[in-house]
Design a protein around this motif. Structure first.
Motif, short mmCIF file in Angstrom:
data_model
loop_
_atom_site.label_atom_id
_atom_site.label_comp_id
_atom_site.label_asym_id
_atom_site.label_seq_id
_atom_site.Cartn_x
_atom_site.Cartn_y
_atom_site.Cartn_z
N ASP A 113 0.81 -1.22 0.00
CA ASP A 113 0.00 0.00 0.00
C ASP A 113 0.84 1.27 0.00
O ASP A 113 0.30 2.38 0.09
CB ASP A 113 -0.95 0.02 1.20
CG ASP A 113 -1.99 -1.08 1.11
OD1 ASP A 113 -2.31 -1.50 -0.01
OD2 ASP A 113 -2.49 -1.51 2.17
N ILE A 114 2.17 1.14 -0.08
CA ILE A 114 3.06 2.30 -0.10
C ILE A 114 3.57 2.50 -1.52
O ILE A 114 4.09 1.57 -2.14
CB ILE A 114 4.26 2.12 0.86
CG1 ILE A 114 3.77 1.95 2.29
CG2 ILE A 114 5.21 3.32 0.76
CD1 ILE A 114 4.85 1.59 3.29
N VAL A 115 3.43 3.71 -2.02
CA VAL A 115 3.92 4.07 -3.35
C VAL A 115 4.93 5.19 -3.19
O VAL A 115 4.61 6.24 -2.63
CB VAL A 115 2.77 4.54 -4.27
CG1 VAL A 115 3.31 5.00 -5.61
CG2 VAL A 115 1.73 3.45 -4.42
N VAL A 116 6.15 4.97 -3.64
CA VAL A 116 7.18 6.01 -3.62
C VAL A 116 7.28 6.58 -5.03
O VAL A 116 7.56 5.83 -5.97
CB VAL A 116 8.55 5.46 -3.17
CG1 VAL A 116 9.60 6.57 -3.21
CG2 VAL A 116 8.46 4.86 -1.78
N LEU A 117 7.01 7.87 -5.16
CA LEU A 117 7.13 8.49 -6.48
C LEU A 117 8.61 8.71 -6.77
O LEU A 117 9.30 9.38 -6.01
CB LEU A 117 6.37 9.81 -6.51
CG LEU A 117 4.86 9.70 -6.26
CD1 LEU A 117 4.20 11.07 -6.33
CD2 LEU A 117 4.20 8.74 -7.23
N PRO A 118 9.13 8.14 -7.85
CA PRO A 118 10.57 8.17 -8.09
C PRO A 118 11.12 9.52 -8.54
O PRO A 118 12.30 9.79 -8.35
CB PRO A 118 10.76 7.12 -9.19
CG PRO A 118 9.45 7.08 -9.90
CD PRO A 118 8.40 7.38 -8.86
N ASP A 119 10.28 10.37 -9.14
CA ASP A 119 10.78 11.66 -9.61
C ASP A 119 11.21 12.53 -8.43
O ASP A 119 10.52 12.60 -7.41
CB ASP A 119 9.70 12.40 -10.40
CG ASP A 119 9.30 11.66 -11.67
OD1 ASP A 119 9.99 10.68 -12.02
OD2 ASP A 119 8.31 12.05 -12.30
#
Length: 142
Positions: free
Chosen positions: A114-120
């Motif tokens: 449920d964790i999303v790390v935005l790479p930008d």
């Protein structure tokens, strides 16, 4: 009264006026700022966003985990400011703050799925809003 006496009295009055105006400005600014704060219970959200901020990652991640556990949202998004924190003996390196936030979320009960790390990489809150808008358009939050 002498010229010097009048001059000193005028200087004192001006300083007193400046001090009073400064105090009034501080009090007025505080009241104005406090009126901008809105406290409204949040029952449901599509996502919880943990904005970057090296000094505040712990508080933000902890609050996000609290909201997640309360069932407010089922996805937590973390933005990446590409800043590294202090040395980690466990990892034997200087982890990025988004990695520290991710670890804290996991430790506080948020599922890794449920964790999303935005790479930008972002450099400001403005960058974060643009990135989140782009993400919402590409992958709708609901």
């Amino acid at each position: 009264m002498t010229v010097l006496g009048r001059l000193l009295r005028t200087i004192r009055r001006r300083w007193l006026t400046i001090v009073i105006l400064c105090v009034a400005w501080v009090i007025g600014a505080w009241f104005a700022a406090s009126s901008l704060i809105v406290r409204q219970p949040l029952e449901h959200a599509d996502v919880i966003v943990v904005l970057s901020g090296a000094a505040t990652y712990s508080e933000r991640a902890s609050r996000a985990a609290q909201l997640y556990r309360a069932g407010v949202a089922h996805t937590v998004i973390i933005t990446n400011d590409n800043l590294q924190g202090g040395w980690s003996r466990v990892e034997q390196r200087n982890p990025y703050f988004y990695e520290r936030a991710n670890a804290q979320l996991l430790m506080e009960g948020v599922s890794a799925a449920d964790i999303v790390v935005l790479p930008d990489v972002v450099h400001s809150t403005h960058d974060e809003t643009l990135l989140l808008r782009k993400r919402a358009q590409a992958v709708p939050f609901k």
